[in-house]
Design a protein around this motif. Structure first.
Motif, short mmCIF file in Angstrom:
data_model
loop_
_atom_site.label_atom_id
_atom_site.label_comp_id
_atom_site.label_asym_id
_atom_site.label_seq_id
_atom_site.Cartn_x
_atom_site.Cartn_y
_atom_site.Cartn_z
N THR A 7 -3.26 53.02 33.88
CA THR A 7 -1.84 52.70 34.00
C THR A 7 -1.00 53.94 33.72
O THR A 7 -1.30 54.71 32.80
CB THR A 7 -1.45 51.59 33.00
N GLN A 9 3.25 54.95 33.36
CA GLN A 9 4.58 54.38 33.21
C GLN A 9 5.65 55.35 33.68
O GLN A 9 5.51 56.56 33.52
CB GLN A 9 4.82 53.99 31.75
N SER A 36 5.54 50.02 35.12
CA SER A 36 4.15 50.29 34.76
C SER A 36 3.30 50.03 35.99
O SER A 36 3.35 48.93 36.56
CB SER A 36 3.70 49.39 33.61
N SER A 108 14.68 41.94 40.38
CA SER A 108 13.43 42.58 39.92
C SER A 108 12.23 42.00 40.65
O SER A 108 11.29 42.72 40.99
CB SER A 108 13.25 42.38 38.41
N GLU A 109 12.27 40.70 40.92
CA GLU A 109 11.16 40.04 41.61
C GLU A 109 10.94 40.65 42.99
O GLU A 109 9.81 40.96 43.37
CB GLU A 109 11.43 38.53 41.76
N VAL A 112 9.88 44.50 42.86
CA VAL A 112 8.49 44.77 42.50
C VAL A 112 7.57 44.54 43.71
O VAL A 112 6.58 45.25 43.88
CB VAL A 112 8.07 43.97 41.24
N SER A 131 -1.79 45.99 39.42
CA SER A 131 -0.58 45.29 38.99
C SER A 131 0.59 46.25 38.84
O SER A 131 0.41 47.47 38.70
CB SER A 131 -0.81 44.56 37.67
N LYS A 133 4.48 46.18 36.69
CA LYS A 133 5.41 45.51 35.78
C LYS A 133 6.72 46.27 35.86
O LYS A 133 6.77 47.46 35.55
CB LYS A 133 4.88 45.51 34.35
N GLN A 135 10.27 46.36 34.34
CA GLN A 135 11.07 45.88 33.22
C GLN A 135 12.52 46.27 33.45
O GLN A 135 12.86 47.44 33.59
CB GLN A 135 10.54 46.50 31.92
N PHE A 141 11.39 41.07 32.59
CA PHE A 141 10.60 41.86 33.53
C PHE A 141 9.98 40.96 34.59
O PHE A 141 9.86 39.74 34.41
CB PHE A 141 9.52 42.68 32.82
N GLU A 143 6.47 40.82 37.20
CA GLU A 143 5.13 41.37 37.37
C GLU A 143 4.56 40.99 38.72
O GLU A 143 4.81 39.89 39.22
CB GLU A 143 4.19 40.88 36.27
N TRP A 144 3.80 41.91 39.28
CA TRP A 144 3.08 41.70 40.54
C TRP A 144 1.61 41.97 40.26
O TRP A 144 1.28 43.00 39.67
CB TRP A 144 3.61 42.67 41.60
#
Length: 150
Positions: A7, A9, A36, A108-109, A112, A131, A133, A135, A141, A143-144
């Motif tokens: 990962t 960031q 992330s 955000s949805e 991402v 994945s 994230k 935020q 946040f 996430e996918w």
């Protein structure tokens, strides 16, 4: 060899407005986004490869995400191109502002999902996006996960 997730960031500042929304976010405002990015793959086993033992060099992943997302979205304002916000976007562009028009409501949805598509298109063979994230605030946040999108 085992699959390993790594990962990296990232941070960037982006403004947006949600056209038609019934709350404060209908107004132009901004966020200090934190992204992330987690990829999965097998570490390189070729001892002659300069990246021996790595799934992907962090600097290679950084280059992809920086070019596809951070450099484009940092200090930009994002509007849905299919709303009257396009008029505001044009006015801001005329005044020298960095504006991005997207074909979705810039939540955000949705962002991402856009980011996942951009990153996937650039990953080398053998490396998979696991994945993301995104935020938006300290406590909010989206996430996918690849496993949710088969």
């Amino acid at each position: 060899m085992s699959n390993i997730r790594i990962t990296k960031q990232f941070s960037f500042e982006t403004g947006h407005a949600l056209y038609g929304y019934d709350g404060k976010c209908k107004n132009v405002h901004g966020h200090s986004y934190k992204l992330s990015v987690t990829v999965i793959g097998k570490p390189i086993t070729n001892r002659n490869d300069v990246k021996f033992g790595m799934v992907i060099d962090f600097s290679d992943l950084k280059k992809i995400v920086k070019e596809e997302i951070v450099d484009q979205f940092d200090h930009a304002t994002v509007f849905n191109e299919t709303t009257p916000h396009v008029e505001l976007a044009q006015e801001l562009k005329n005044r020298g502002h960095h504006v991005i028009l997207v074909n979705y409501q810039p939540t955000s949805e949705n962002m991402v999902v856009d980011f996942a598509e951009r990153i996937i298109s650039r990953l080398p063979a053998g490396i998979t996006l696991f994945s993301l994230k995104l935020q938006e605030t300290e406590s909010s946040f989206a996430e996918w996960f690849a496993s949710d999108n088969l």
